[in-house]
Motif scaffolding. Structure first.
Motif, short mmCIF file in Angstrom:
data_model
loop_
_atom_site.label_atom_id
_atom_site.label_comp_id
_atom_site.label_asym_id
_atom_site.label_seq_id
_atom_site.Cartn_x
_atom_site.Cartn_y
_atom_site.Cartn_z
N UNK A 14 0.93 -7.87 2.16
CA UNK A 14 0.93 -6.62 1.42
C UNK A 14 1.49 -6.87 0.03
N UNK A 15 0.72 -6.63 -0.97
CA UNK A 15 1.04 -6.88 -2.38
C UNK A 15 1.26 -8.37 -2.66
N UNK A 64 4.91 0.39 -1.17
CA UNK A 64 4.73 0.00 -2.56
C UNK A 64 5.52 0.89 -3.48
N UNK A 65 5.12 0.96 -4.73
CA UNK A 65 5.88 1.70 -5.74
C UNK A 65 5.74 3.21 -5.62
N UNK A 66 4.89 3.68 -4.73
CA UNK A 66 4.82 5.11 -4.48
C UNK A 66 6.11 5.62 -3.84
N UNK A 67 6.76 4.77 -3.05
CA UNK A 67 7.97 5.15 -2.32
C UNK A 67 9.19 4.57 -3.02
N UNK A 68 10.22 5.39 -3.17
CA UNK A 68 11.42 4.98 -3.87
C UNK A 68 12.55 4.65 -2.88
N UNK A 127 -3.58 -6.91 0.93
CA UNK A 127 -3.80 -5.56 0.40
C UNK A 127 -2.93 -5.35 -0.82
N UNK A 128 -3.52 -4.86 -1.91
CA UNK A 128 -2.73 -4.52 -3.09
C UNK A 128 -2.58 -3.00 -3.13
N UNK A 129 -1.35 -2.53 -3.26
CA UNK A 129 -1.10 -1.08 -3.18
C UNK A 129 -1.51 -0.35 -4.45
N UNK A 130 -1.55 -1.06 -5.59
CA UNK A 130 -2.02 -0.48 -6.84
C UNK A 130 -2.30 -1.61 -7.82
N UNK A 188 1.02 -5.28 -12.17
CA UNK A 188 1.24 -6.70 -11.88
C UNK A 188 2.25 -6.92 -10.76
N UNK A 189 3.16 -5.96 -10.51
CA UNK A 189 4.11 -6.15 -9.42
C UNK A 189 3.48 -5.86 -8.07
N UNK A 190 2.19 -5.53 -8.05
CA UNK A 190 1.46 -5.35 -6.80
C UNK A 190 0.23 -6.26 -6.72
#
Length: 265
Positions: free
Chosen positions: A77-78, A188-192, A105-108, A111-113
């Motif tokens: 993942x990512x 991913x970056x959707x969740x903090x 799988x890339x979450x978005x 570049x960090x994904x």
């Protein structure tokens, strides 16, 4: 020849240690990060992969990715930040974990994904992402082999891994991965992370973010471990924290006999 008593030797060593400690500023040295890839073992099946993004202020931001093993098969993942670091990750999985990579799988599209996804594509490893993420990456001549409008599933060692798009948030096309039999969500970056800030909002949809995460929570109500794009992993409470962080309040007011609605973040 000059001889020293044991107490004198101890004193000399202690003084040398203290002198070194006082003048050792290496932890503050603004040199490039010397370990571009770190692997954190969570269990015999679960691993974090971490790479480090410069924050523009002389520091580094830890970026989380995830590896899931089932027997001799792995799913990622990512990706790390670039293809060179991804090559290291691929080698680690193949040589150290002795596993075949069934997909990534890339979450978005940031570049960090997805910064190192081309390294996987070059090795004919199946790549996944939402339709929206795939179309953005294609503008940079990066072509995911599999894209989905809502959901997709891959079998890893005969067990399913779910991938889902639930709406815009951190980006228009951000998606999540879920391992139902272990109740692990890669957000991913959707969740903090707990006490995390809103972070990079350059491609964000602030109006939909909270409702999108609510959709994720509704789809996977039994989640027990959540891995955010940055920061510490946590329980399903990270979904609630993120929902509250981006919750919007609609205020309706009457202006000149007409009703206007304002969205306040």
């Amino acid at each position: 020849m000059k001889f020293y008593r044991l107490s004198q030797v101890f004193g000399i060593c202690l003084a040398a240690l203290l002198l070194h400690s006082c003048w050792d500023n290496s932890q503050y040295d603004p040199k490039p990060y010397l370990r571009p890839l770190e692997i954190v073992k969570l269990s015999d099946q679960d691993f974090l992969h971490k790479s480090y993004l410069k924050d523009g202020k002389g520091g580094y931001i830890s970026c989380n990715g995830f590896i899931r093993l089932e027997g001799d098969e792995a799913f990622v993942f990512d990706t790390p930040l670039n293809d060179s670091i991804s090559e290291q990750l691929i080698t680690y999985i193949q040589k150290q974990l002795q596993a075949t990579i069934k997909g990534v799988m890339v979450s978005h599209f940031h570049k960090d994904a997805a910064g190192g996804v081309q390294a996987f594509i070059n090795k004919d490893i199946p790549s996944y992402g939402s339709d929206k993420t795939a179309s953005i990456l294609a503008k940079d001549s990066i072509y995911l082999s599999n894209s989905f409008s809502r959901t997709d599933t891959i079998l890893l060692g005969k067990k399913p891994i779910y991938m889902g798009y639930f709406g815009a948030a951190h980006t228009t096309g951000n998606s999540v991965g879920y391992i139902p039999y272990s109740k692990i969500l890669f957000g991913g970056c959707m969740i903090k992370p707990e006490n995390g800030t809103k972070g990079n909002l350059s491609d964000a949809n602030l109006e939909q973010w909270s409702s999108t995460v609510s959709n994720v929570k509704q789809a996977y109500p039994e989640v027990q471990l959540v891995i955010p794009g940055h920061g510490r992993r946590g329980s399903g409470a990270l979904l609630d924290y993120t929902i509250d962080l981006f919750k919007t309040e609609a205020i309706t007011s009457v202006v000149n006999d007409s009703i206007t609605t304002k969205i306040i973040n």
